[in-house]
Write a protein that holds these residues in place. Structure first.
Motif, PDB file in Angstrom:
ATOM      1  N   GLN B 221       0.826  -1.205   0.000  1.00  0.00           N
ATOM      2  CA  GLN B 221       0.000   0.000   0.000  1.00  0.00           C
ATOM      3  C   GLN B 221       0.859   1.254   0.000  1.00  0.00           C
ATOM      4  N   GLN B 222       1.960   1.189   0.723  1.00  0.00           N
ATOM      5  CA  GLN B 222       2.851   2.344   0.797  1.00  0.00           C
ATOM      6  C   GLN B 222       4.219   1.909   1.272  1.00  0.00           C
ATOM      7  N   SER B 231       2.369  11.406   8.055  1.00  0.00           N
ATOM      8  CA  SER B 231       1.902  12.716   7.592  1.00  0.00           C
ATOM      9  C   SER B 231       1.268  12.666   6.208  1.00  0.00           C
ATOM     10  N   LYS B 232       1.686  11.714   5.370  1.00  0.00           N
ATOM     11  CA  LYS B 232       1.064  11.621   4.046  1.00  0.00           C
ATOM     12  C   LYS B 232       0.669  10.189   3.719  1.00  0.00           C
ATOM     13  N   PRO B 233      -0.348   9.662   4.394  1.00  0.00           N
ATOM     14  CA  PRO B 233      -0.772   8.287   4.092  1.00  0.00           C
ATOM     15  C   PRO B 233      -1.263   8.184   2.652  1.00  0.00           C
ATOM     16  N   PHE B 237      -6.657   2.907   3.685  1.00  0.00           N
ATOM     17  CA  PHE B 237      -6.215   1.749   4.464  1.00  0.00           C
ATOM     18  C   PHE B 237      -5.046   2.113   5.377  1.00  0.00           C
ATOM     19  N   VAL B 238      -4.058   2.763   4.802  1.00  0.00           N
ATOM     20  CA  VAL B 238      -2.882   3.148   5.581  1.00  0.00           C
ATOM     21  C   VAL B 238      -3.289   4.099   6.705  1.00  0.00           C
ATOM     22  N   PHE B 248      -0.194  12.591  18.826  1.00  0.00           N
ATOM     23  CA  PHE B 248       0.922  12.163  19.671  1.00  0.00           C
ATOM     24  C   PHE B 248       1.873  11.247  18.918  1.00  0.00           C
ATOM     25  N   LEU B 249       1.284  10.391  18.079  1.00  0.00           N
ATOM     26  CA  LEU B 249       2.100   9.476  17.293  1.00  0.00           C
ATOM     27  C   LEU B 249       3.041  10.254  16.376  1.00  0.00           C
ATOM     28  N   ARG B 250       2.495  11.328  15.766  1.00  0.00           N
ATOM     29  CA  ARG B 250       3.341  12.112  14.855  1.00  0.00           C
ATOM     30  C   ARG B 250       4.450  12.808  15.627  1.00  0.00           C
TER      31      ARG B 250
END
Lengths: 214, 317
Positions: B221-222, B231-233, B237-238, B248-250
């Motif tokens: 998928q990526q 930041s840019k899924p 799906f991603v 927080f994850l970012r």
């Protein structure tokens, strides 16, 4: 006591016959065991690796296991007559089931991930067999061989019934002549042989399971 | 294919017998030498299949796979495997061999002499933080985490350029897992091996990988850096899988030194400080807990070289 000293005297007086019988007994037992090993170890390994093979083979040998030793000897008689050869065949058939079944179980019991990591590291099939599979299957295989040996050594006595010779000769003679001392000439060495092989294999078994006991 | 690529998948397909659709479908992927690539996806997405085709535990049914520019079908399979480290979730140590003998598996196949093998074993035990007095123990005397340390040491014994790892920490408790992850990251940074690492744990994939592959239903998928992915899924799906809306994850994925600005006024006594490689998540925590207007960012020598404020973090959100 009389019977024991009588047996001792009999051995001294007939030492050639005694040693000859002992030699035949050991030879026939070892030969049966060797043939069973040569046939059943590869067959057991093949069964463990190919499931389709295991069902018919295991069923056949488990059926064989049910037949009593004496019955096998008697069944062989009309086919092969009397003597060493039919006795050997009968004893070999007797030795096969425990060796085959335990080899099969020993190889089946090996964790598939152990084998995957072995081949994943680039071990050849032969090397995996020698270094991984045999050592890991050994405890069960040795237990099977131990059962087979004790069974064969004890049953080789019956070979005398179909003229195969061995220590059983003295037992049959002793019985038919009502001479307890002659019976003991056969019975005591057979019992000692069986116990000795049990002990030898128990020691080997202990050594192969060292890693399980730490 | 260029030589700087360690592993190249070229339209690789795998369809298992009796399966209605391929597990891995015409997948192309080039992995650079020295990269730590995590492969992320739900169970059954084809990630393990993708991994296990590299050392031919699973044979591809189509396409071409090359390792250091060489088609893997042209190398004898055992030689190929000896040159690639392999670690699986179930560890698969040889129960009848001591730790030392387990680690020496590949050196023994390669026929190294005793002294060299012994030296290498000791080196590796130190590298994976195992006490050397473990050498004569058997696998069952070790805990799960220790066993997997042995598994990693064993995989690295022949000094392979590539390591394949199939959920190596999946069966290990959370605390031990974190420690193993940190230790393994250190090892990889020290040795610069090319690592392909399969996991279903999003946090693990983002934490360990400098590149992440997200797979679903047999296709990629990526393929991106952790930050790029967050930041840019590439698609819905991603986005769903790695919870890209999680601020927080970012913040977790960005270092303080990347976003700091020059000091607006000289540092004062008692102002909160962080080192440059701490995450913005930690910076935010300091800002909130200590109620300070800014956090100072230190360089390696502990000198304040920049600052971060809530406004900068807001912009990042």
């Amino acid at each position: 006591m009389d019977a024991l000293t009588g047996a001792y005297d009999y051995v001294l007086a007939n030492s050639e016959r005694f040693w000859d019988a002992l030699r035949v007994h050991v030879t026939i037992s070892l030969s049966a065991l060797l043939i069973a090993l040569v046939v059943c170890v590869p067959l057991g390994i093949a069964c463990a690796k190919k499931q389709w093979l295991s069902v018919p083979v295991m069923a056949t040998f488990n059926a064989l296991r049910v037949i009593p030793s004496l019955a096998i000897l008697v069944l062989i008689l009309p086919i092969m007559g009397t003597g060493f050869a039919p006795a050997l065949v009968a004893l070999t058939l007797l030795a096969c089931p425990p060796i085959l079944v335990n080899t099969y179980l020993g190889f089946r019991s090996i964790d598939s991930f152990v084998l995957e990591s072995a081949s994943g590291m680039g071990m050849s099939q032969g090397r995996i067999l020698r270094r991984i599979e045999f050592p890991l299957a050994a405890p069960l295989m040795i237990a099977g061989i131990k059962t087979a040996v004790v069974e064969v050594v004890a049953s080789a006595t019956l070979a005398a019934f179909i003229g195969g010779g061995g220590l059983g000769t003295f037992i049959i003679n002793g019985l038919s002549m009502y001479k307890f001392s002659i019976l003991l000439v056969g019975a005591i060495p057979v019992a000692m042989l069986a116990i000795a092989s049990e002990i030898v294999f128990a020691v080997i078994e202990r050594r192969t399971t060292k890693f399980q006991r730490v | 294919m260029s030589a700087q690529h360690a592993i190249v998948f070229d339209k690789v397909t795998k369809t298992f017998p009796k399966a209605s659709k391929p597990s891995v479908n015409e997948t192309s992927l080039a992995i650079e030498k020295g990269a730590f690539v995590t492969i992320l996806g739900a169970s059954g997405c084809g990630k393990t299949t993708l991994l296990k085709m590299v050392n031919r535990i699973i044979e591809p049914s189509g396409g071409k796979l090359s390792v250091f520019g060489k088609d893997i079908r042209e190398v004898p399979v055992n030689e190929l495997r000896q040159s690639i480290g392999y670690v699986i979730q179930q560890v698969g140590l040889f129960p009848h061999m001591t730790i030392e003998e387990n680690i020496a598996t590949v050196p023994n196949i390669l026929g190294w002499d005793r002294q060299k093998t012994q030296k290498r074993t000791e080196e590796l035990m130190e590298l994976v933080h195992l006490p050397t007095n473990f050498k004569n123990r058997y696998p069952r005397q070790l805990s799960g985490g220790q066993q997997q340390r042995v598994g990693i040491a064993r995989a690295m014994a022949g000094d392979p350029e590539i390591l394949l790892m199939d959920e190596p920490f999946g069966a290990i408790d959370a605390i031990t897992r974190t420690k193993l992850q940190d230790d393994f990251l250190d090892i990889q940074r020290k040795l610069g091996k090319t690592v392909l690492f399969v996991t279903h744990d999003v946090d693990e994939a983002l934490k360990l990988g400098d590149r992440v592959v997200v797979m679903n239903e047999g296709t990629i998928q990526q393929y991106d850096t952790p930050l790029g992915m967050v930041s840019k899924p590439a698609n819905e799906f991603v986005k769903q899988l790695i919870r890209t809306d999680d601020l927080f994850l970012r913040l977790q994925l960005i270092n303080a030194s990347e976003k700091m600005i020059a000091l607006t006024e000289p540092p004062r006594e008692g102002e909160p400080r962080v080192s440059g490689n701490e995450s913005l998540r930690n910076v935010l925590q300091r800002l909130l807990v200590q109620g300070s207007g800014r956090v100072l960012v230190e360089d390696a020598d502990g000198l304040p070289v920049g600052q971060l404020t809530l406004d900068i973090l807001k912009f990042e959100g």
